[in-house]
Design an enzyme around this catalytic site. Structure first.
Site, PDB file in Angstrom:
ATOM      1  N   PHE B 132      -0.528   3.825 -57.438  1.00 52.85           N
ATOM      2  CA  PHE B 132       0.430   4.077 -58.510  1.00 52.85           C
ATOM      3  C   PHE B 132       0.850   5.534 -58.360  1.00 52.85           C
ATOM      4  O   PHE B 132      -0.005   6.418 -58.233  1.00 52.85           O
ATOM      5  CB  PHE B 132      -0.224   3.837 -59.870  1.00 52.85           C
ATOM      6  N   ASP B 201      -9.876   5.058 -59.441  1.00 51.92           N
ATOM      7  CA  ASP B 201      -8.976   4.785 -60.558  1.00 51.92           C
ATOM      8  C   ASP B 201      -9.179   3.327 -60.956  1.00 51.92           C
ATOM      9  O   ASP B 201      -8.909   2.422 -60.159  1.00 51.92           O
ATOM     10  CB  ASP B 201      -7.532   5.055 -60.116  1.00 51.92           C
ATOM     11  N   TYR B 226      -5.275   1.112 -72.194  1.00 54.74           N
ATOM     12  CA  TYR B 226      -4.261   0.307 -72.904  1.00 54.74           C
ATOM     13  C   TYR B 226      -3.909  -0.984 -72.180  1.00 54.74           C
ATOM     14  O   TYR B 226      -3.039  -1.708 -72.627  1.00 54.74           O
ATOM     15  CB  TYR B 226      -2.993   1.125 -73.177  1.00 54.74           C
ATOM     16  N   LYS B 227      -4.590  -1.266 -71.069  1.00 57.10           N
ATOM     17  CA  LYS B 227      -4.335  -2.522 -70.367  1.00 57.10           C
ATOM     18  C   LYS B 227      -5.388  -3.547 -70.817  1.00 57.10           C
ATOM     19  O   LYS B 227      -5.327  -4.014 -71.949  1.00 57.10           O
ATOM     20  CB  LYS B 227      -4.353  -2.273 -68.863  1.00 57.10           C
ATOM     21  N   ARG B 377       5.342  -9.427 -61.721  1.00 58.63           N
ATOM     22  CA  ARG B 377       3.904  -9.250 -61.951  1.00 58.63           C
ATOM     23  C   ARG B 377       3.467 -10.089 -63.139  1.00 58.63           C
ATOM     24  O   ARG B 377       4.099 -10.036 -64.209  1.00 58.63           O
ATOM     25  CB  ARG B 377       3.587  -7.784 -62.299  1.00 58.63           C
TER      26      ARG B 377
END
Lengths: 403, 403
Positions: B132, B201, B226-227, B377
């Site tokens: 990312f 990560d 937050y995922k 996704r």
């Protein structure tokens, strides 16, 4: 009724900002700790409930666009801007004050070096030796990581300390401990005269007095939003970047939110134009939108009127303390001159344990705070503190000190 | 009823985690974007209302102590710990993922150099080239500020790229785009074999599969909340520091919250012991306490069971896509092998504009997301996504692709 109590009533009756108190959730406590955590604005609970239940709970991912989450850092920056004398497009909200101090100092050193290319090395960071400690710790880290030396001096010593090696000077607008207001226009001009950049920490001034960032040509500024801006516990800080410096702002924390095209997912970094290049990662939306709601209390409130009331409050508090508290029990560390006073009064306790005094004050419904070893701090947030509160605080303080 | 629909019903009926769905606020949307923003846990709205109205509004400044605000970063870190295989005292919550990547990389370079003192210079940061983007941008900044070079390689190339100059390697546990799961134990061991530090990560793995940080000797790790951890938009990230490395963790962002005695207000910096030395400034309490409430959904939920369901969901989704979508319309970028699969399926659109396909999917009640230029996704959050949802998503995808 005592003379001062009558005077308090008259002052409250004549106060053009008195009605603003109803924009906050308050009880009968005299809350003089708004310089640490501002009171809750009445609009916040419902707004946050909507953010949680509807924006997050129902719209979910769509809210990044539909509820304006993505643009919140610069939109809320533009709401803070008039309170600190900045035009739109100069401020982004996000991260903590400490992180923003780091961004500002490193970026300033880089700008100073780019400008001095070929000339004298700009390898010194000057920092207010009396600063709130985090600024000093972060300045030391910024110096270490940019190969600079750190030079702590008092604000009064700054003009004499500037040399052609000074890259940047980090100063506090109002001292967190004493409440002393420093000369932002004069010191900024002195720093500029030495070819350096000025970074101002506005934590204890924004929302209490006019700052005039644009007018005085301040280069970079940071501040928190949970004191006089009432954004809530740990609400995000902000960073101001003077417009003409924005294209040269070279962030040490170039997260994807600062990219010119954040959703391009490019491995190459191209900074965004304008203040958003000071963004870093995904913004903390709940804390940030609580702050946005909290800023509604400023609608129609000129910061000059806030300053007028702030000085009247601290003048009156000092008057009441002098009248009520027996000689020799406390000593004000806050300058008497208006030009040198922020929006708090710091009293040194000379005859009792200050921590114990503050505990007893709190138990009696007067909330200030204690700073080791011997300081009582009383913050006056003009949007919700009145003159009656002020008289009561001094009266209770006297009672506590003599028993 | 189609065979796959019947199979979905059977799978849902046999799912030991099916009831967890009621711990979330959901509607009839098939929400497959929990790998971007997790759904709202049902306990959060009331908890946040209490934080705002009572803790902030009534207790105000007292809440730093009485409501446990001050210790929230490490307390919530300890709540995340079992989900990523860490003992208590290893994790602190705060700041964004980007800021934590910066802390971790700079601290790792400093540790590598301290250990190599007198030996070979440790002057290279190896980074996942497919990462990312923010991790790559921040790694470049960390390299620049520590005098290292940056070497981007694919995760498969890492073992061959390690040399005695490698200071630290930054890797993703699960690739944000393809959903590929990387070999954390093997790569960590390879990095250690070269005398370097491994920073992982966990943004796309924590809460979806076991991580085993302590077990595999990971040095440092970061992740967002937050995922799959459902902490809410922009909820704070976390940083893991292996216990024996904590005394050597030398933060580039030594804010006052990381001080051994933060209220001592000393101009000298003495880092706190343990994970709290990775703290920086005042934590964003509203976002942080929403996360704390959100973690309640994990009560009694073993992460191994979540992994089992996650693989069953993505297996079933791929089965349904194969059955429903005509050949040649999409191609899976996500590995078929379980050992290489995270909790999402990424489909490359070969016959239609993927952005348009995703817009039509969303309009039909199936929410995934689009990653340029051609990727759809679909994230499978096992706590609230069922097999019926999964079948429906594939069926609607097929309808959208053939019309």
């Amino acid at each position: 009724m005592s003379e001062l109590l009558s005077k308090a009533e008259e002052l409250d009756a004549a106060d053009p900002l008195a009605e603003l108190r109803h924009r906050f959730v308050l009880d009968d406590t005299v809350y003089l700790d708004g310089n640490s955590l501002g009171a809750l604005p009445a609009v916040v609970p419902d707004r946050i409930a909507d953010v949680v239940r509807r924006q997050w709970g129902e719209l979910r991912i769509r809210s990044w666009e539909e509820s304006g989450w993505w643009t919140a850092p610069e939109r809320i920056g533009d709401r803070i801007a008039p309170l600190v004398g900045a035009a739109p497009g100069r401020i982004v909200v996000g991260d903590s004050t400490s992180v923003n101090v780091f961004k500002a100092l490193v970026a300033a050193v880089r700008m100073a070096r780019a400008r001095a290319a070929g000339g004298t090395a700009r390898d010194e960071i000057v920092v207010d030796a009396t600063t709130f400690p985090t600024d000093g710790y972060i300045a030391r880290s910024a110096a270490r990581m940019t190969g600079c030396t750190l030079r702590p001096v008092t604000p009064a010593e700054v003009p004499g300390a500037l040399t052609d090696r000074t890259a940047v000077v980090l100063l506090n607008h109002v001292d967190y401990r004493t409440g002393r207001l420093h000369d932002l226009p004069g010191l900024t001009a002195a720093v500029h005269g030495a070819g350096a950049y000025a970074v101002w920490d506005l934590c204890h001034s924004a929302g209490a007095l006019p700052v005039g960032l644009d007018e005085h040509g301040v280069d970079l500024a940071v501040g928190c939003t949970y004191k006089y801006l009432n954004g809530g516990p740990g609400s995000p800080a902000y960073l101001y970047v003077r417009q003409d410096l924005q294209p040269r702002f070279d962030s040490p924390l170039p997260g994807w939110n600062s990219h010119a095209e954040p959703f391009g997912m490019s491995p190459d970094y191209t900074p965004a134009a304008g203040a958003p290049r000071a963004r870093v990662g995904t913004p903390d939306i709940l804390s940030m939108l609580a702050l946005e709601a909290a800023l509604d209390v400023w609608d129609g409130v000129p910061v000059e009127a806030v300053r007028t009331k702030s000085l009247a409050l601290t003048d009156f508090f000092l008057e009441c303390v002098t009248a009520y508290v027996p000689d020799g029990r406390v000593e004000s560390l806050t300058p008497a001159a208006h030009a040198e006073r922020g929006s708090q009064v710091a009293l040194r306790c000379t005859s009792a344990d200050a921590g114990d005094v503050m505990r007893r004050l709190v138990a009696s419904g007067v909330v200030g705070d204690f700073r080791r070893p011997d300081v009582l701090r009383f913050g006056f947030a003009p949007l919700y503190v009145g003159f009656g509160d002020t008289e009561r605080a001094a009266r209770v303080l006297a009672e506590v000190l003599v028993t």
